[in-house]
Design an enzyme around this catalytic site. Sequence first.
Site, PDB file in Angstrom:
ATOM      1  N   CYS A 214      -5.682  -9.198 -21.148  1.00 11.25           N
ATOM      2  CA  CYS A 214      -5.530  -8.568 -19.833  1.00 11.25           C
ATOM      3  C   CYS A 214      -4.324  -9.088 -19.059  1.00 11.25           C
ATOM      4  CB  CYS A 214      -6.797  -8.735 -19.007  1.00 11.25           C
ATOM      5  SG  CYS A 214      -7.124 -10.443 -18.572  1.00 11.25           S
TER       6      CYS A 214
ATOM      7  N   ARG B 120      -9.882  -8.113 -10.178  1.00 12.35           N
ATOM      8  CA  ARG B 120      -9.638  -9.422  -9.555  1.00 12.35           C
ATOM      9  C   ARG B 120     -10.283  -9.404  -8.173  1.00 12.35           C
ATOM     10  NH1 ARG B 120      -4.330  -8.393 -12.075  1.00 12.35           N
ATOM     11  NH2 ARG B 120      -3.673 -10.199 -13.291  1.00 12.35           N
TER      12      ARG B 120
ATOM     13  N   HIS C 257       0.807  -1.210   0.000  1.00 18.30           N
ATOM     14  CA  HIS C 257       0.000   0.000   0.000  1.00 18.30           C
ATOM     15  C   HIS C 257       0.839   1.258   0.000  1.00 18.30           C
ATOM     16  CE1 HIS C 257      -3.966  -2.082   1.121  1.00 18.30           C
ATOM     17  NE2 HIS C 257      -3.964  -1.688  -0.126  1.00 18.30           N
TER      18      HIS C 257
ATOM     19  N   ASN D  99      -0.955 -14.399 -18.659  1.00 16.06           N
ATOM     20  CA  ASN D  99      -0.136 -14.843 -17.521  1.00 16.06           C
ATOM     21  C   ASN D  99      -0.285 -16.353 -17.331  1.00 16.06           C
ATOM     22  OD1 ASN D  99       0.181 -12.137 -17.217  1.00 16.06           O
ATOM     23  ND2 ASN D  99      -1.136 -11.936 -15.435  1.00 16.06           N
ATOM     24  N   ASP D 100      -1.540 -16.811 -17.372  1.00 17.96           N
ATOM     25  CA  ASP D 100      -1.771 -18.248 -17.223  1.00 17.96           C
ATOM     26  C   ASP D 100      -1.627 -18.990 -18.544  1.00 17.96           C
ATOM     27  OD1 ASP D 100      -2.239 -18.923 -14.485  1.00 17.96           O
ATOM     28  OD2 ASP D 100      -3.996 -17.633 -14.575  1.00 17.96           O
TER      29      ASP D 100
ATOM     30  N   GLU E 159      -7.362 -18.476 -20.991  1.00 16.76           N
ATOM     31  CA  GLU E 159      -6.068 -18.541 -20.306  1.00 16.76           C
ATOM     32  C   GLU E 159      -5.575 -19.983 -20.168  1.00 16.76           C
ATOM     33  OE1 GLU E 159      -6.289 -16.852 -16.372  1.00 16.76           O
ATOM     34  OE2 GLU E 159      -8.240 -17.739 -15.968  1.00 16.76           O
TER      35      GLU E 159
HETATM   36  C1  PEP Z   1      -3.877 -13.954 -16.586  1.00 19.06           C
HETATM   37  O1  PEP Z   1      -3.814 -15.150 -16.284  1.00 19.06           O
HETATM   38  O2  PEP Z   1      -3.277 -13.435 -17.562  1.00 19.06           O
HETATM   39  C2  PEP Z   1      -4.672 -13.024 -15.759  1.00 19.06           C
HETATM   40  C3  PEP Z   1      -4.848 -11.774 -16.125  1.00 19.06           C
HETATM   41  O3  PEP Z   1      -5.184 -13.508 -14.599  1.00 19.06           O
HETATM   42  P1  PEP Z   1      -4.341 -13.685 -13.233  1.00 19.06           P
HETATM   43  O4  PEP Z   1      -3.010 -13.001 -13.450  1.00 19.06           O
HETATM   44  O5  PEP Z   1      -5.169 -13.057 -12.185  1.00 19.06           O
HETATM   45  O6  PEP Z   1      -4.236 -15.156 -13.106  1.00 19.06           O
HETATM   46 MG    MG Z   2      -5.158 -16.000 -14.863  1.00 18.63          MG
END
Ligand code: PEP
Ligand code: MG
Length: 593
Positions: free
Chosen positions: A514, A308, A201, A466-467, A443
């Site tokens: 995203c 999220r 924070h 990301n996933d 994802e």
């Molecule tokens: C992703 O997987 O790209 C994503 C945006 O979700 P998280 O990073 O919350 O798993």
């Molecule tokens: Mg994800």
Amino acid sequence: MSLSTEKSEKGVILHGIGVSPGIRIGRVEAIEYEKLKVPWSELAGEQVELEAARYDQAVTRAIDQLERQKRRVNRHSSEEHYFILEAHQYMLKDDMLAAEPSKLIRDHHFNAEWALKITLERLNDNFSRMDGEMARKRITDLADVGRRVMENLMGVRRRALNDIRADSILVAHTITPGDATHFYSHPVRGFALEVGGKASHIAIVARSMEIPAVLGLENLLTVAKQGDWLVIDGSRGLVVVNPDAEQLDRYRKKEASYDDWNERLHVNRDLPAVTQDGVRIVLKGNIESVEETPTLAEHGAEGVGLFRTEFMYMDRTRPPTEDEHYAYYRRLVESCDCGPVTIRTMDIGSDKYPAYWPYVDEANPALGCRAIRGIARDRQFFVDQIRAIYRAGVHGDVKLLLPFISGVAEVDDVKVLLEDVLKNMREEGAEFNPDIPLGVMIELPSAAIVSDHLATRVDYFSIGTNDLIQYTLAVDRDADQLSTLYNPLHPAILRMIKMTCDHAARVPIPVALCGEMASEMEYTLLLLGLGLRELDMPASAIPSVKEIIRASTLAEARELAERALLCQTADEVEDVVFPYMAHRFPSFFEDID
Ligand code: PEP
Ligand code: MG
């Protein structure tokens, strides 16, 4: 500013985590908080209630102190900072801090300080077992709030930050968001702390106050002493203690050019993200808490691309109720006036789960009961959240997003469940919006591969790279030692993104991306060329991505993507994309050293 240039020795460079960009030079104001030696005593029976009351008073006092700090922040209208202090007040009112120590006092006859220490250690242990930014944020929040109550109990007064010299650089082990309220009236040029990370924070506060800051600088206080000169480079995450004449000269130039660059980026805030050949791209912000909504408009975000919700489940002993969800989402939607808000249903499991999540003992949690798979065991868990999202849809433009979808059958099942939820809400006469668009995250590789079928079932896609990278390449997204394998430019990833965009375009439905990849400027052109027209990222990345978009054409983006798609390895793709970007945008990609 006059700085002695007689020293010929080079300054000491320390590397940490840059959490708020900018370069500043100034004298060190070092704050060393007293290490608290927590007293222990065993109470006699008749002292127990008095001790519990003393604990309650210390908590109440902490809540009042935060209230005063909130008033200070209010005058400077930083909603973000205000919400963080408010969140600290909530923590103090929650059972984990409000009731647990009193229970220990009563059950074990501990003195209040000891009971608090034990409670903090237990909570800290719980959060330390979780991975991820949110858990790290909770750990620092807990330390801040816990220390405040402990100081009240022990009668310790910390040095107020309002007697530090203006225009100095603050150096400390840590400071709290409450401490930072003094910076409104006593501005510092920057601050450097021994602990903390990007998501803490205090990092959010630094960014919202636009104070350059570097955190996580181990042993900083042993190197930087009161009155030393210090350069802080919040963009690169380093500090230089007692720079020599050459370093100083170099950093002064960087300071000036950073300020020019920053000003240019701020100017583009209100300009649309349109390519030179007239293609409109939508840029939205990803956030994890309502405290972050002010950063959206500040950076020109056109809504929330990904909210999220996992953190709402974390620091508690039971899941949030429908009304708790609703109150939070309503506040979120009402405080975000720059565009639609995409609320993702809980993505618990794998690296982030609370103690009450029923699948904590999985051998392979990343391949386990994550997110909507949990419905099989506990439907209500999911229904409470969904109902709250439909209710929040009455207060603004809301979208619903399902994470971790592996294929068509899951979407069909969830859609039956959603119909059931809506039917019940209609029968109850609840106030809700039944027309909230439904999207799924792409994802998992399986979802990308069947995205043609998925596209006919939902209103939009959001690609979570990301996933997608983790599961396609079988590389743990958090494993440092495998990070070279975790490459967004792997041809398999590019093909999946392209395939998803093509399948969506046939229906057509919109596609956003995203994952973190969206925030990295070196990928912007490539992503447009692969077919994306919406990119969602941390709001602070939007201005630079927008600069790239406004200076490019879709035609060149397509050409770049075509060349990249012909490559067979990630290295080959890098050799196509990086030199192109460096040549096209030299000021963005030059090595600033
Ligand atoms: C992703 O997987 O790209 C994503 C945006 O979700 P998280 O990073 O919350 O798993
Ligand atoms: Mg994800």
